[in-house]
Motif scaffolding. Structure first.
Motif, mmCIF file in Angstrom:
data_model
loop_
_atom_site.group_PDB
_atom_site.id
_atom_site.type_symbol
_atom_site.label_atom_id
_atom_site.label_comp_id
_atom_site.label_asym_id
_atom_site.label_seq_id
_atom_site.Cartn_x
_atom_site.Cartn_y
_atom_site.Cartn_z
ATOM 1 N N ALA A 1 52.553 -12.832 28.356
ATOM 2 C CA ALA A 1 53.329 -12.716 29.609
ATOM 3 C C ALA A 1 52.376 -12.922 30.779
ATOM 4 C CB ALA A 1 54.000 -11.348 29.703
ATOM 5 N N GLN A 2 52.608 -13.978 31.557
ATOM 6 C CA GLN A 2 51.697 -14.307 32.657
ATOM 7 C C GLN A 2 51.929 -13.373 33.851
ATOM 8 O OE1 GLN A 2 53.298 -16.361 30.773
ATOM 9 N NE2 GLN A 2 52.063 -18.140 30.195
ATOM 10 N N GLU A 3 50.910 -13.214 34.627
ATOM 11 C CA GLU A 3 51.006 -12.336 35.796
ATOM 12 C C GLU A 3 52.041 -12.855 36.790
ATOM 13 O OE1 GLU A 3 47.502 -11.849 38.368
ATOM 14 O OE2 GLU A 3 47.884 -9.708 38.234
ATOM 15 N N THR A 4 52.201 -14.137 36.891
ATOM 16 C CA THR A 4 53.203 -14.698 37.806
ATOM 17 C C THR A 4 54.596 -14.199 37.445
ATOM 18 O OG1 THR A 4 53.284 -16.641 36.393
ATOM 19 C CG2 THR A 4 51.896 -16.782 38.345
ATOM 20 N N LEU A 5 54.843 -14.090 36.133
ATOM 21 C CA LEU A 5 56.141 -13.564 35.685
ATOM 22 C C LEU A 5 56.272 -12.101 36.086
ATOM 23 C CD1 LEU A 5 58.729 -13.730 33.763
ATOM 24 C CD2 LEU A 5 57.212 -12.769 32.037
ATOM 25 N N LEU B 1 52.806 -0.941 35.385
ATOM 26 C CA LEU B 1 52.488 0.344 36.005
ATOM 27 C C LEU B 1 51.771 0.151 37.341
ATOM 28 C CD1 LEU B 1 51.310 2.256 32.782
ATOM 29 C CD2 LEU B 1 53.550 2.310 33.886
ATOM 30 N N GLY B 2 51.774 -1.074 37.828
ATOM 31 C CA GLY B 2 51.105 -1.358 39.093
ATOM 32 C C GLY B 2 52.076 -1.968 40.099
ATOM 33 N N ASP B 3 51.552 -2.846 40.951
ATOM 34 C CA ASP B 3 52.377 -3.441 41.995
ATOM 35 C C ASP B 3 52.928 -4.781 41.547
ATOM 36 O OD1 ASP B 3 50.463 -5.513 42.361
ATOM 37 O OD2 ASP B 3 49.226 -4.101 43.512
ATOM 38 N N ASN B 4 53.662 -5.438 42.488
ATOM 39 C CA ASN B 4 54.247 -6.735 42.171
ATOM 40 C C ASN B 4 53.701 -7.853 43.055
ATOM 41 O OD1 ASN B 4 56.634 -4.710 41.376
ATOM 42 N ND2 ASN B 4 56.746 -6.577 40.124
ATOM 43 N N ASN B 5 52.577 -7.625 43.664
ATOM 44 C CA ASN B 5 52.095 -8.683 44.551
ATOM 45 C C ASN B 5 50.613 -9.006 44.384
ATOM 46 O OD1 ASN B 5 50.942 -6.443 45.800
ATOM 47 N ND2 ASN B 5 52.770 -6.201 47.099
ATOM 48 N N SER B 6 49.869 -8.147 43.758
ATOM 49 C CA SER B 6 48.440 -8.448 43.592
ATOM 50 C C SER B 6 48.261 -9.543 42.550
ATOM 51 C CB SER B 6 47.682 -7.188 43.162
ATOM 52 O OG SER B 6 48.152 -6.745 41.912
ATOM 53 N N GLU B 7 47.145 -10.239 42.684
ATOM 54 C CA GLU B 7 46.853 -11.303 41.726
ATOM 55 C C GLU B 7 45.414 -11.163 41.254
ATOM 56 O OE1 GLU B 7 47.697 -15.161 43.153
ATOM 57 O OE2 GLU B 7 49.846 -14.784 43.428
ATOM 58 N N SER B 8 45.255 -11.250 39.989
ATOM 59 C CA SER B 8 43.918 -11.182 39.397
ATOM 60 C C SER B 8 43.155 -12.452 39.731
ATOM 61 C CB SER B 8 44.032 -11.035 37.884
ATOM 62 O OG SER B 8 42.784 -11.201 37.272
ATOM 63 N N ASN B 9 41.849 -12.322 39.882
ATOM 64 C CA ASN B 9 41.056 -13.520 40.132
ATOM 65 C C ASN B 9 40.502 -14.132 38.846
ATOM 66 O OD1 ASN B 9 39.268 -11.598 39.514
ATOM 67 N ND2 ASN B 9 38.240 -11.526 41.505
ATOM 68 N N LEU B 10 40.930 -13.598 37.697
ATOM 69 C CA LEU B 10 40.525 -14.186 36.413
ATOM 70 C C LEU B 10 41.393 -15.418 36.127
ATOM 71 C CD1 LEU B 10 40.112 -10.921 34.303
ATOM 72 C CD2 LEU B 10 38.293 -12.407 35.182
#
Lengths: 180, 480
Positions: A47-51, A154-163
């Motif tokens: 499941a990608q972070e964008t999803l 369990l976190g937010d819906n707007n942050s994006e990992s830099n990995l």
């Protein structure tokens, strides 16, 4: 003619006297145990972070997957024990909880595995779950018909990992010992 | 039935069915009419002979070069699981074979032409033979499985087996060219009752580290099992007509084939003789009831793979069934009914023999004027009391030719009794001592022979054993 007679006696006598066999016990075949262990991957979910960011609320994914592998009669009649190996990798910016529920044919939950992971960077979570004499009941495996996967943000819906390609990846394999 | 039982019963059938038709004692044992079956160019001195139906030639053989019954089933208090692992699983290789042959000659005879240099022979026999090589990697997969064997390649080529039940009708001509040379040829019609073969398998099964998931399983398979006759026999068995179906298929109602045997005997001088024969140069065309099974293709699977973004619009689909379908499409298990050809396992015999001692004398055929040499030239080819020599035997097998070397000594006691002792070296044994006897009581001919005699004190520990016996009536044209 007498020589012939004597030879025949000697020849057949030799075969009859020497033709013997040490005691054999063919019933031993009943004691032969053939208990191989087989290993293969079971399922892989990504499941990608964008999803995750697109779905509001904590539970961003819930789905039942048909999984008939364990219900095959050849398998259920012969399985003695098994180990399911899970590996969860989280490269997103959010702490995540993954819940795996094993469902029987009537969609009753018969077992649950819960994985919680911190936000990246974090190490890969590995877990072995045994079934059989030294673990959970084998009946769980034998009666599993579906697997319900629930993923909770369990976190937010707007942050994006830099990995690169941030995602939650659940890998799994199974090793089962059968009695053939 | 538990799988171990099935496994061993199949192994036993393999062992009872394999083909090792080495008849080193009978070869060049000219006093016995059946020696014609191993060399149609043998020197014969019979006016005529007739085999006693069903008793003229019975031959049985079973062999396994790598393991014996005793190794596994000895009542020695050792756990059979330990014995099987130490003596079979960890010891045997794909070159180790299990083989057996049963031949029953139901009709045989021969007669000399008005031209005494020509001798005709004819007959028929049933032959059951099988060969199976130890399927090493299949055995490891069955007994150990593939767990914790990342990167190990299980070779599907390890499965090699074939077998058949064939009725053979033959007619041969033996011609004495001159005093030194005798040649012969025999034509054969094969009527195959049942046949199976799986000898050209390829591929592998392997677990490696997966790209997405933990393990990727590679399957690259090119497996083929050909059968003929099994369906007809199975249907006949259900309808209680199995016997008539077997007889029908044995008498040209099954698969037909043609073959030829060739042979010669040549005297280098009075006492040194070379012989050679090439047997079963032939084929069978299986067209009456073929059914073939194949598994052909390659695939790599890492379990059910779900990329949620890629499958977002279609997450309700049955991913498990998709995986099953993918494998079945990539590596389809097919059945067809195509005819096929099998070639008979061709055998080669050759020998050199040195006769010595006094010529056989006394009453009997050797002093009559009816030996082959006497028909055309009036010269007798004397038989000597003693012979010794060596033989080479080769047979074409699925994993290449196999060879056996034999040294022999033959002693003739009058015209009544001949005894032949052999020592043979082959892949089965270095201590194979055989003994054969031919007894001529008036027109009645009886012979018996057995090999691997040193193993008879514990036959279960023998890697191979064969026996042969028969009963004939022989005439040399005398007034018996």
């Amino acid at each position: 003619m007498r020589g012939t007679y004597v030879f025949c006696l000697v020849f057949f006598g030799f075969l009859m006297v020497t033709s013997c066999s040490e005691s054999q016990d063919f019933d031993q075949i009943d004691d032969l145990n053939i208990t191989p262990s087989y290993e293969a991957s079971i399922f892989y979910v990504k499941a990608q972070e964008t999803l995750i960011n697109r779905v509001a609320g904590q539970s961003f994914f819930t789905q039942d997957f048909n999984f008939d592998a364990f219900e095959e009669p050849f398998f259920t009649k012969r399985v003695l024990s098994g180990v399911l190996t899970y590996e969860l990798e989280n490269t997103t910016s959010k702490p995540i909880e993954i819940r795996l529920e094993f469902l029987d044919g009537n969609e009753n939950v018969i077992d649950t595995e819960v994985f919680s992971m911190d936000a990246a960077p974090t190490s890969i979570l590995s877990r072995n779950v045994a079934y059989g004499p030294t673990g959970k009941s084998l009946d769980i495996i034998k009666t599993t018909s579906k697997i319900r996967l629930t993923a909770i943000n369990l976190g937010d819906n707007n942050s994006e990992s830099n990995l690169p390609d941030p995602a939650i990846e659940l890998r799994s394999s199974a090793e089962f010992t059968l009695e053939l | 039935m538990r799988l171990p039982h099935c496994f061993f019963i199949v192994s036993l059938l393999f062992a009872l069915g394999v083909k090792a038709q080495k008849k080193q004692i009978l070869y060049d044992f000219n006093e016995i009419p059946q020696s014609l079956s191993l060399n149609p160019g043998v020197e014969s001195d019979f006016k005529w002979f007739a085999g006693v139906p069903l008793l003229s030639g019975i031959f049985g053989y079973a062999g396994s070069n790598g393991i014996s019954v005793h190794d596994i089933f000895a009542d020695d208090g050792i756990d059979i699981n330990l014995k099987f692992r130490e003596r079979a699983l960890n010891e045997l290789s794909p070159r180790d074979e299990f083989s057996s042959t049963v031949q029953v000659e139901y009709l045989t005879g021969g007669f000399r032409d008005e031209n005494p240099n020509l001798f005709y022979s004819f007959g028929g026999y049933l032959e059951l033979d099988n060969i199976a090589y130890w399927p090493q990697d299949y055995a490891f997969l069955i007994f150990d499985g593939n767990a914790d064997q990342l990167g190990r390649r299980y070779d599907l080529n390890d499965l090699k087996t074939r077998g058949s039940l064939v009725n053979v009708l033959h007619f041969g001509v033996n011609k004495k060219i001159d005093r030194n040379l005798t040649i012969g040829a025999r034509g054969k019609i094969y009527s195959s009752i049942v046949d199976y073969s799986s000898t050209s398998n390829k591929g592998y099964l392997r677990n490696i580290e997966g790209q997405n998931n933990l393990i990727a399983t590679n399957l690259d398979a090119d497996l083929l099992l050909r059968t003929s006759g099994l369906q007809d026999l199975d249907a006949a068995n259900d309808g209680d007509s199995l016997t008539s179906e077997i007889i029908s298929r044995a008498l040209f109602g099954g698969d037909l084939g043609l073959g030829v045997d060739l042979g010669f005997t040549y005297h280098l001088n009075e006492r040194i003789i070379v012989t050679g024969s090439l047997l079963d140069v032939g084929f069978i065309y299986h067209s009456s009831d073929p059914k073939n099974y194949s598994l052909d293709g390659s695939t790599t699977v890492e379990g059910v793979e779900i990329d949620i973004v890629e499958n977002f619009a279609n997450l309700d689909r049955d991913f498990w069934q998709d995986l099953v379908d993918k494998v079945e499409t990539a590596v389809p298990f097919d059945t067809d009914y195509d005819s096929y050809i099998t070639f008979r396992p061709t055998k080669l015999y050759t020998s050199i023999r040195n006769d010595f001692g006094e010529p056989v004398d006394g009453d009997g055929q050797q002093n009559c004027d009816c030996t082959p040499g006497s028909f055309s030239t009036g010269e007798l080819r004397a038989k000597y009391r003693n012979s010794f020599g060596g033989q080479i035997y080769m047979i074409n097998r699925p994993r290449g030719p196999q060879m056996a070397l034999t040294g022999f000594y033959t002693r003739r006691i009058g015209n009544i009794l001949a005894i032949k002792g052999t020592y043979t070296v082959d892949k089965f044994s270095y201590t194979n001592v055989g003994l054969g006897m031919n007894l001529q009581a008036g027109p009645l001919n009886f012979y018996i022979m057995a090999d691997n005699l040193l193993s008879y004190n514990n036959i279960a520990d023998a890697n191979s054993a064969s026996f042969q016996f028969g009963l004939n009536i022989i005439s040399w044209g005398l007034n018996w």
